[in-house]
Design a protein around this motif. Structure first.
Motif, PDB file in Angstrom:
ATOM      1  N   LYS A 184      -6.921   3.649   2.453  1.00 48.63           N
ATOM      2  CA  LYS A 184      -7.700   4.314   3.579  1.00 48.63           C
ATOM      3  C   LYS A 184      -9.137   3.528   2.790  1.00 48.63           C
ATOM      4  O   LYS A 184     -10.799   3.684   3.730  1.00 48.63           O
ATOM      5  CB  LYS A 184      -8.525   5.501   3.531  1.00 48.63           C
ATOM      6  N   SER A 185      -9.159   2.477   1.272  1.00 52.47           N
ATOM      7  CA  SER A 185     -10.256   2.153   0.736  1.00 52.47           C
ATOM      8  C   SER A 185     -11.765   3.365   1.060  1.00 52.47           C
ATOM      9  O   SER A 185     -13.016   3.091   1.276  1.00 52.47           O
ATOM     10  CB  SER A 185     -10.580   1.169   1.352  1.00 52.47           C
TER      11      SER A 185
ATOM     12  N   ILE B 214      -6.304  13.601  -6.395  1.00 48.96           N
ATOM     13  CA  ILE B 214      -4.837  13.982  -5.889  1.00 48.96           C
ATOM     14  C   ILE B 214      -4.053  14.723  -7.339  1.00 48.96           C
ATOM     15  O   ILE B 214      -3.200  15.103  -6.288  1.00 48.96           O
ATOM     16  CB  ILE B 214      -3.505  12.728  -5.960  1.00 48.96           C
TER      17      ILE B 214
ATOM     18  N   TRP C 164     -13.362   7.376  -1.698  1.00 52.46           N
ATOM     19  CA  TRP C 164     -13.606   7.782  -2.638  1.00 52.46           C
ATOM     20  C   TRP C 164     -13.219   9.414  -1.851  1.00 52.46           C
ATOM     21  O   TRP C 164     -13.858   9.596  -0.198  1.00 52.46           O
ATOM     22  CB  TRP C 164     -14.332   8.357  -3.128  1.00 52.46           C
ATOM     23  N   THR C 165     -11.453  10.018  -2.510  1.00 47.67           N
ATOM     24  CA  THR C 165     -11.358  11.338  -2.126  1.00 47.67           C
ATOM     25  C   THR C 165     -11.158  12.464  -2.977  1.00 47.67           C
ATOM     26  O   THR C 165     -11.412  12.187  -4.355  1.00 47.67           O
ATOM     27  CB  THR C 165     -10.312  11.091  -1.417  1.00 47.67           C
TER      28      THR C 165
ATOM     29  N   LYS D 251       0.726  -1.002  -0.154  1.00 45.67           N
ATOM     30  CA  LYS D 251       0.340   0.211  -0.043  1.00 45.67           C
ATOM     31  C   LYS D 251       0.702   1.484  -0.158  1.00 45.67           C
ATOM     32  O   LYS D 251       0.521   2.415   0.245  1.00 45.67           O
ATOM     33  CB  LYS D 251      -1.176  -0.268   0.972  1.00 45.67           C
TER      34      LYS D 251
ATOM     35  N   TYR E 204      -7.698   8.283  -9.898  1.00 46.55           N
ATOM     36  CA  TYR E 204      -6.932   9.251  -8.933  1.00 46.55           C
ATOM     37  C   TYR E 204      -7.718   9.568  -8.066  1.00 46.55           C
ATOM     38  O   TYR E 204      -6.873  10.679  -7.158  1.00 46.55           O
ATOM     39  CB  TYR E 204      -5.838  10.460  -9.676  1.00 46.55           C
ATOM     40  N   SER E 205      -8.779   9.699  -7.661  1.00 50.03           N
ATOM     41  CA  SER E 205      -9.748   9.878  -6.967  1.00 50.03           C
ATOM     42  C   SER E 205     -10.076   8.899  -5.957  1.00 50.03           C
ATOM     43  O   SER E 205     -11.100   8.814  -5.159  1.00 50.03           O
ATOM     44  CB  SER E 205     -11.039  10.567  -7.355  1.00 50.03           C
ATOM     45  N   TYR E 206      -9.598   7.810  -5.780  1.00 56.22           N
ATOM     46  CA  TYR E 206      -9.587   6.804  -4.991  1.00 56.22           C
ATOM     47  C   TYR E 206      -8.198   6.235  -4.062  1.00 56.22           C
ATOM     48  O   TYR E 206      -7.327   5.976  -4.631  1.00 56.22           O
ATOM     49  CB  TYR E 206     -10.245   5.420  -5.367  1.00 56.22           C
ATOM     50  N   ASP E 207      -8.572   6.232  -2.811  1.00 54.34           N
ATOM     51  CA  ASP E 207      -7.423   6.783  -1.870  1.00 54.34           C
ATOM     52  C   ASP E 207      -7.233   4.846  -1.609  1.00 54.34           C
ATOM     53  O   ASP E 207      -8.675   4.754  -0.756  1.00 54.34           O
ATOM     54  CB  ASP E 207      -7.715   7.174  -0.603  1.00 54.34           C
ATOM     55  N   SER E 208      -6.438   4.049  -1.997  1.00 52.72           N
ATOM     56  CA  SER E 208      -6.993   2.228  -1.883  1.00 52.72           C
ATOM     57  C   SER E 208      -6.306   1.883  -0.103  1.00 52.72           C
ATOM     58  O   SER E 208      -6.369   1.403   0.130  1.00 52.72           O
ATOM     59  CB  SER E 208      -5.772   2.474  -2.310  1.00 52.72           C
TER      60      SER E 208
END
Length: 389
Positions: free
Chosen positions: A359-360, A366, A362-363, A225, A353-357
């Protein structure tokens, strides 16, 4: 304004396609799916270090059957409007052999029913021969290649099966195409080692007459990760792209395209960009694997299965739970984009680029701030001032 020739061409393109844009908006409910068809699955003759599939067995020979191929073509043509696009992909799509594509054309002719058909293929170019080039040119395939610039950069990551470099074979393939007056565009992955060499990379593509699309490398190791050491930060990529834009407008040659920069200009001038990362049409680009499974494009950060074309029709798949979940993911990823002053140009960017893998969840994309910086720089070049909204 220092880049009049480029702008003149882009403005002409916008004017020419405006009627079709209006027509497209009227028919938005008749959504035209553009399938990315993985005819070899992950089977590939290269072992690129940053590939989505580098941890899989890419040497295992997997090829789509003619039964699956015909079913895909038939479903697309039976459930589409006038023009139908097919994107042939892999792995490496040339590994299926020339006879596969000859049969493909026969299937398309069999089920065509008055449709216009556009075939596109994305290849690493290493397997191109005069016979392949003649076939692709004679049958009007749009061709994309993968090339990371000068040999020293390309061979650092785009390795052959025996871990040797692939640059010489890639350039041999590209030159074969160019001798037939076929000029493919290149996808270029910008890794950490390239960020301080924008001029060298620009000159390489310009001198070799290869329009290109520089994409940021931002890979997260699926096991640890952690961000891969060859990934670029958003700020590094911003600096690189600002330099690229400055070189491009100084050259002012409309025949030479940096495609993502061209799309930004199209958006800023009121047109509709054609690259998916700038037109917000993620929902239209669906991947079909060798077994008929349908899902999002490979860039999408989550694995979601919509259905299987050997068992269901396109309408059934698009009305199913999997596709509905996908649309919900798109909406979540772009919740914060609705009020942005750049929404007409950016459309939220690439969803990967809009997904935090880690913390699982959507964010915020980046690359959001980086893109705003680039948009402001280009706006200043266009109008002499920044957008300060």
């Amino acid at each position: 304004m220092r880049f009049g020739q480029i702008l003149k061409i882009i403005e002409g393109v916008i004017k020419a396609i405006t009627p079709s844009i209006k027509n497209w908006k009227r028919k938005e409910d008749e959504m035209q799916i553009i399938p990315i068809i993985k005819v070899t699955g992950t089977f590939c003759n290269l072992r690129c270090r940053y590939c989505y599939y580098h941890q899989e067995n890419q040497g295992r020979k997997t090829i789509m059957t003619f039964e699956t191929l015909e079913r895909i073509i038939q479903e697309m043509l039976n459930n589409s409007t006038k023009t139908v696009h097919f994107i042939w992909h892999g792995g490496e799509p040339l590994l299926v052999g020339l006879n596969f594509y000859k049969q493909l054309l026969r299937f398309q002719k069999k089920h065509q029913k008055g449709h216009s058909i556009v075939n596109k293929i994305q290849t690493n170019a290493t397997l191109l021969t005069s016979q392949w080039v003649d076939f692709l040119e004679e049958n009007s395939f749009n061709i994309g290649v993968s090339c990371d610039g000068p040999k020293e950069f390309h061979d650092a990551y785009r390795l052959s099966g025996n871990n040797g470099g692939s640059f010489d074979n890639v350039m041999r393939g590209i030159k074969l195409l160019q001798r037939k007056n076929v000029y493919p565009h290149a996808i270029t992955v910008i890794t950490k080692d390239k960020i301080n060499h924008a001029k060298k990379i620009y000159d390489f593509f310009f001198n070799n007459n290869i329009s290109f699309d520089p994409k940021p490398c931002y890979e997260v190791d699926s096991l640890t990760k952690k961000i891969a050491d060859f990934s670029v930060t958003p700020n590094e990529y911003a600096e690189f792209m600002v330099e690229m834009f400055n070189f491009w407008i100084k050259t002012d040659n409309p025949k030479f395209k940096i495609r993502n920069l061209e799309n930004i200009l199209i958006g800023l001038l009121g047109g509709r960009p054609y690259l998916c990362e700038f037109n917000g049409e993620c929902k239209k680009f669906l991947t079909i694997n060798i077994n008929g499974d349908v899902g999002p494009c490979d860039s999408f950060p989550l694995k979601i299965k919509f259905g299987n074309l050997l068992q269901e029709s396109w309408p059934s798949i698009l009305s199913g739970e999997g596709y509905a979940k996908y649309l919900d993911c798109i909406n979540k990823a772009r919740e914060n984009c609705k009020k942005c002053e750049w929404s007409a140009v950016c459309k939220g960017g690439c969803l990967r680029y809009s997904y935090d893998s880690v913390k699982s969840r959507w964010t915020k994309n980046i690359f959001c701030q980086m893109k705003k910086r680039l948009f402001n720089h280009i706006t200043k070049s266009l109008y002499g001032k920044k957008n300060n909204k």
